[in-house]
Design an enzyme around this catalytic site. Structure first.
Site, PDB file in Angstrom:
ATOM      1  N   ASP A   1      35.936  40.502  40.720  1.00  0.00           N
ATOM      2  CA  ASP A   1      37.189  40.528  41.491  1.00  0.00           C
ATOM      3  C   ASP A   1      38.290  41.167  40.656  1.00  0.00           C
ATOM      4  OD1 ASP A   1      38.594  39.214  44.042  1.00  0.00           O
ATOM      5  OD2 ASP A   1      39.931  39.035  42.315  1.00  0.00           O
TER       6      ASP A   1
ATOM      7  N   GLU B   1      41.945  42.745  39.671  1.00  0.00           N
ATOM      8  CA  GLU B   1      43.376  42.720  39.998  1.00  0.00           C
ATOM      9  C   GLU B   1      43.938  44.067  39.574  1.00  0.00           C
ATOM     10  OE1 GLU B   1      44.461  40.307  41.824  1.00  0.00           O
ATOM     11  OE2 GLU B   1      42.644  39.139  41.501  1.00  0.00           O
TER      12      GLU B   1
ATOM     13  N   ASP C   1      37.277  46.379  46.311  1.00  0.00           N
ATOM     14  CA  ASP C   1      37.081  46.526  44.856  1.00  0.00           C
ATOM     15  C   ASP C   1      36.167  47.701  44.516  1.00  0.00           C
ATOM     16  OD1 ASP C   1      38.022  43.588  43.512  1.00  0.00           O
ATOM     17  OD2 ASP C   1      37.475  43.550  45.620  1.00  0.00           O
TER      18      ASP C   1
ATOM     19  N   HIS D   1      44.579  35.043  43.276  1.00  0.00           N
ATOM     20  CA  HIS D   1      44.945  36.376  42.760  1.00  0.00           C
ATOM     21  C   HIS D   1      44.909  36.464  41.235  1.00  0.00           C
ATOM     22  CE1 HIS D   1      45.853  37.531  46.808  1.00  0.00           C
ATOM     23  NE2 HIS D   1      46.904  36.728  46.895  1.00  0.00           N
TER      24      HIS D   1
ATOM     25  N   ASP E   1      39.659  33.787  40.829  1.00  0.00           N
ATOM     26  CA  ASP E   1      39.060  34.242  42.096  1.00  0.00           C
ATOM     27  C   ASP E   1      37.537  34.319  41.944  1.00  0.00           C
ATOM     28  OD1 ASP E   1      41.523  34.393  43.296  1.00  0.00           O
ATOM     29  OD2 ASP E   1      41.664  36.585  43.289  1.00  0.00           O
TER      30      ASP E   1
HETATM   31  P1  AMP Z   1      43.009  39.858  45.399  1.00  0.00           P
HETATM   32  O1  AMP Z   1      41.615  40.324  45.179  1.00  0.00           O
HETATM   33  O2  AMP Z   1      43.267  39.356  46.774  1.00  0.00           O
HETATM   34  O3  AMP Z   1      43.379  38.894  44.343  1.00  0.00           O
HETATM   35  O4  AMP Z   1      43.935  41.118  45.237  1.00  0.00           O
HETATM   36  C1  AMP Z   1      43.559  42.218  44.468  1.00  0.00           C
HETATM   37  C2  AMP Z   1      44.733  43.122  44.307  1.00  0.00           C
HETATM   38  O5  AMP Z   1      45.221  43.525  45.590  1.00  0.00           O
HETATM   39  C3  AMP Z   1      45.939  42.518  43.621  1.00  0.00           C
HETATM   40  O6  AMP Z   1      45.815  42.568  42.201  1.00  0.00           O
HETATM   41  C4  AMP Z   1      47.030  43.445  44.106  1.00  0.00           C
HETATM   42  O7  AMP Z   1      47.008  44.673  43.426  1.00  0.00           O
HETATM   43  C5  AMP Z   1      46.619  43.704  45.528  1.00  0.00           C
HETATM   44  N1  AMP Z   1      47.281  42.755  46.444  1.00  0.00           N
HETATM   45  C6  AMP Z   1      46.791  41.580  46.897  1.00  0.00           C
HETATM   46  N2  AMP Z   1      47.670  40.976  47.707  1.00  0.00           N
HETATM   47  C7  AMP Z   1      48.749  41.786  47.767  1.00  0.00           C
HETATM   48  C8  AMP Z   1      50.021  41.741  48.429  1.00  0.00           C
HETATM   49  N3  AMP Z   1      50.358  40.715  49.225  1.00  0.00           N
HETATM   50  N4  AMP Z   1      50.886  42.756  48.253  1.00  0.00           N
HETATM   51  C9  AMP Z   1      50.576  43.819  47.462  1.00  0.00           C
HETATM   52  N5  AMP Z   1      49.394  43.923  46.811  1.00  0.00           N
HETATM   53  C10 AMP Z   1      48.513  42.930  46.956  1.00  0.00           C
HETATM   54 MG    MG Z   2      41.695  38.608  43.089  1.00  0.00          MG
END
Ligand code: AMP
Ligand code: MG
Length: 251
Positions: A64, A66, A162, A219, A224
């Site tokens: 996962d 970021e 991803d 996040h 995650d």
């Molecule tokens: P996640 O896998 O959901 O933790 O998110 C992966 C990446 O997506 C994060 O590190 C951000 O770069 C982007 N991301 C997730 N949620 C948001 C959001 N609400 N606004 C902008 N970017 C986001």
């Molecule tokens: Mg994540």
């Protein structure tokens, strides 16, 4: 809600709660012919007695990323800032090894306040860390050492972003070849939908529906991965057999 006892492979009785309406009788399920529908019914028809369902892989690699981001705004080149991966034994379903690195972004070296608030990753955490190219080299070494750079292992991600979007785009931008082992994966949200008939919104939604406790911070890449591992374990304990759902067709 009805209380259902589920026997895990370790013969540990766990309590799980599902709405009674989801449990169908044989009569109700007769005549339904789509594979997805059959999968759905198999999952909901507890209690399950056959607990020795084998997976088709030796290892799952729960991943996962970021990445750099802005609030309500697209970012030109999104860069990975956290690169975590948990190797899970597909027979025991236990984690066996972890790869984890924060990554220094180069296109936008300064993290936005929004990004830090969202991911918990501060400027100090990425400052002085390896860049993307070096991190990818470290990961390649790790995955070889773990014996996981083969088709007996499968990446597990939440969604397709991803490995379908972020990683290929960054590899293209940096002019590095994306290793072939990244070219297919299991989208656990699709697997969850195949198992239950309902496509989930995300990690929290899946955990709520599976009656699992969310740990750590949403996040945070590593947290995650830990929570995705719990979802993977739960579905596998119930007898769901995972198959790859996403593919990159490389020329
Ligand atoms: P996640 O896998 O959901 O933790 O998110 C992966 C990446 O997506 C994060 O590190 C951000 O770069 C982007 N991301 C997730 N949620 C948001 C959001 N609400 N606004 C902008 N970017 C986001
Ligand atoms: Mg994540």
């Amino acid at each position: 809600m009805s209380q259902i006892m589920i026997r895990s492979p370790k013969n540990v009785l766990q309590r799980c709660y599902f709405p009674l309406t989801q449990i169908r009788t044989k009569k109700q399920t007769a005549g339904v012919d789509s594979l997805r529908e059959r999968n759905k019914q198999r999952y909901w028809r507890f209690p399950k007695t056959n607990t020795d369902t084998r997976q088709v892989f030796d290892y799952f690699l729960v991943l996962d990323f970021e990445a750099t981001c802005l609030e309500n705004e697209k970012i030109g080149v999104q860069e990975i800032i956290e690169f975590p991966c948990i190797k899970v034994n597909a027979i025991t379903l236990e984690p066996e090894a972890v790869f984890h690195q924060y990554v220094m972004p180069t296109v936008n070296p300064q993290l936005s306040d929004f990004c830090t608030k969202l991911t918990g990753i501060t400027q100090e955490m990425v400052e002085g860390q390896c860049n993307f190219k070096e991190t990818l080299k470290h990961f390649s070494k790790w995955i070889q050492e773990q014996g996981c750079a083969t088709n007996r292992s499968a990446f597990v991600t939440s969604g397709d972003w991803d490995l379908k979007i972020l990683l290929p785009k960054q590899c293209h931008h940096e002019g590095v070849d994306m290793p072939n082992y990244f070219a297919s994966w299991i989208n656990i949200k699709q697997a969850f939908a195949d198992a239950t008939g309902q496509y989930p919104r995300g990690i929290i939604d899946m955990m709520t529906r599976l009656n699992l406790k969310h740990c750590g911070r949403l996040h945070s890449g590593l947290d995650d991965c830990r929570n995705l591992t719990k979802i993977l374990q739960k579905l596998a304990f119930e007898g769901f057999v995972f198959h790859k759902t996403g593919f990159l067709w490389k020329s």
